[in-house]
Scaffold this active site. Sequence first.
Site, mmCIF file in Angstrom:
data_model
loop_
_atom_site.group_PDB
_atom_site.id
_atom_site.type_symbol
_atom_site.label_atom_id
_atom_site.label_comp_id
_atom_site.label_asym_id
_atom_site.label_seq_id
_atom_site.Cartn_x
_atom_site.Cartn_y
_atom_site.Cartn_z
ATOM 1 N N CYS A 1 0.820 -1.217 0.000
ATOM 2 C CA CYS A 1 0.000 0.000 0.000
ATOM 3 C C CYS A 1 0.851 1.263 0.000
ATOM 4 C CB CYS A 1 -0.941 -0.001 1.195
ATOM 5 S SG CYS A 1 -0.095 -0.276 2.740
ATOM 6 N N ASP B 1 2.672 2.488 2.359
ATOM 7 C CA ASP B 1 2.798 3.180 3.641
ATOM 8 C C ASP B 1 4.181 2.943 4.226
ATOM 9 O OD1 ASP B 1 0.188 4.053 3.552
ATOM 10 O OD2 ASP B 1 -0.600 2.367 4.697
ATOM 11 N N CYS C 1 -1.665 6.691 4.231
ATOM 12 C CA CYS C 1 -3.048 7.136 4.326
ATOM 13 C C CYS C 1 -3.357 7.638 5.735
ATOM 14 C CB CYS C 1 -3.977 5.988 3.957
ATOM 15 S SG CYS C 1 -3.884 4.618 5.102
ATOM 16 N N CYS D 1 -2.786 -1.113 8.543
ATOM 17 C CA CYS D 1 -2.214 0.120 9.105
ATOM 18 C C CYS D 1 -1.910 -0.053 10.590
ATOM 19 C CB CYS D 1 -3.176 1.288 8.913
ATOM 20 S SG CYS D 1 -3.457 1.707 7.175
#
Length: 133
Positions: free
Chosen positions: A35, A37, A61, A104
Amino acid sequence: GPAQVVDHYENPRNVGSLDRNAKNVGTGLVGAPACGDVMKLQVEVDENGKITDARFKTFGCGSAIASSSLATEWVKGKTVDEALKIRNTDIAKELCLPPVKLHCSMLAEDAIKAALADYKLKQDPKKEEAEKT
């Protein structure tokens, strides 16, 4: 509750850096290539093994940023061993993360573990002696 969630998104806590060369600072850098991140989390530990400060920088994000913000808040005032008990499920529950954003919170847990591992490594003088020779 949800209000606190929104607050971590809109006003992330503890953004910034600590001195990564300081002996009492542990730095964890983790990423989720899937993703994009990337999360850097740092802890400052006093001579009693208590975490006195924590900072993070997250590229990703809003959920990743909120997760690391909450993680830094949670580790402060805890001992190293207590901080290792923080689970991504607790972070996800606190922030009401949707299933698609669970990675996350996992990243935040990994970042805490990585920072504490780095700190522990620095406390082992034998290791440093070996590096010098």
